[in-house]
Design an enzyme around this catalytic site. Structure first.
Site, PDB file in Angstrom:
ATOM      1  N   GLU A  37       0.841  -1.206   0.000  1.00  0.00           N
ATOM      2  CA  GLU A  37       0.000   0.000   0.000  1.00  0.00           C
ATOM      3  C   GLU A  37       0.873   1.252   0.000  1.00  0.00           C
ATOM      4  OE1 GLU A  37      -2.384   2.553   3.309  1.00  0.00           O
ATOM      5  OE2 GLU A  37      -2.268   0.382   3.579  1.00  0.00           O
ATOM      6  N   ASP A  41       0.838   3.862  -3.227  1.00  0.00           N
ATOM      7  CA  ASP A  41       0.451   5.266  -3.115  1.00  0.00           C
ATOM      8  C   ASP A  41       1.350   6.139  -3.986  1.00  0.00           C
ATOM      9  OD1 ASP A  41      -0.968   7.528  -1.609  1.00  0.00           O
ATOM     10  OD2 ASP A  41       1.125   7.945  -1.151  1.00  0.00           O
ATOM     11  N   GLU A 113      -4.370   0.378  -3.885  1.00  0.00           N
ATOM     12  CA  GLU A 113      -2.988   0.864  -3.949  1.00  0.00           C
ATOM     13  C   GLU A 113      -2.005  -0.298  -3.873  1.00  0.00           C
ATOM     14  OE1 GLU A 113      -3.280   5.369  -2.081  1.00  0.00           O
ATOM     15  OE2 GLU A 113      -2.909   3.683  -0.723  1.00  0.00           O
TER      16      GLU A 113
END
Length: 222
Positions: A37, A41, A113
């Protein structure tokens, strides 16, 4: 389920374990998707930023920033995740599963993500950008330069400044939930108007925006 997800995102993994890791929520235990994640991002941000830079050559930095914010905000990520039924492929712990985690916006956004990061690690930035733009095609096509509304906090700040009023004060009034599903409650107080807006969110920033939106609505009704 993983094979179906590969079809929906348009990428066949050379290393299937990357996708498996991306689909494991923290509540499941070890080898969860938080590191992916974190990486996703940045990959998402770069893919979107580069695309907007090329798509809107006359847009100012501020306009590009608002356009990007519209695309990478939690609500948009959750919408994209739902469009590919990502929630059905997630591995959740018993508690998160029982509480509707497979359709919770914060969990879906984080997982998307993580999936983008998994594609990046599996095939590089070029392919991950292509996958990202395909997933976000509808959201990107709906953007219109110069018509994107500013976020609620900015709108509220500018409205108060225009009237010569002191800016609002934000304060976290409570937090609750497990570390992986925390909820923040924030108060937006405008002393000059004796007005308070309250907002909830999975992080302080999100809760502040909701609180500002409620305060702005109330202020405009007066």
């Amino acid at each position: 389920m993983a094979a179906l997800l590969e079809t929906k995102i348009g990428h066949k993994f050379s290393d299937p374990t990357l996708l498996e890791s991306a689909l494991r929520h923290r509540s499941i235990g070890s080898r969860h998707n938080e590191r992916l994640e974190f990486l996703g991002d940045s990959v998402l941000g770069l893919a979107v930023s580069e695309t907007l830079f090329e798509r809107y050559p006359e847009a100012s930095e501020g306009e590009l920033t608002r356009l990007r914010a519209r695309l990478v905000r939690q609500a948009t990520l959750a919408t994209v995740a739902r469009s590919i039924d990502l929630g059905k492929a997630l591995q959740l712990g018993p508690s998160a599963g029982r509480s509707g985690g497979s359709d919770r916006a914060s969990i879906l956004a984080d997982a998307l993500e993580a999936v983008i990061a998994a594609v990046f690690l599996d095939a590089g930035f070029k392919i991950s950008k292509e996958v990202t733009l395909s997933l976000f095609a509808t959201e990107i096509s709906n953007l219109k330069e110069g018509t994107i509304e500013k976020d609620p906090k900015t709108q509220l700040q500018e409205l108060l400044q225009a009237g010569g009023t002191t800016p609002p004060a934000y304060r976290v009034t409570s937090t609750s939930g497990q570390p992986h599903e925390r909820e923040f409650v924030v108060e937006c107080r405008i002393e000059s108007h004796k007005l308070v807006g309250t907002g909830r969110g999975s992080n302080r920033k999100e809760a502040e925006q909701v609180a500002a939106s409620h305060a702005l609505d109330e202020l405009q009704r007066r």
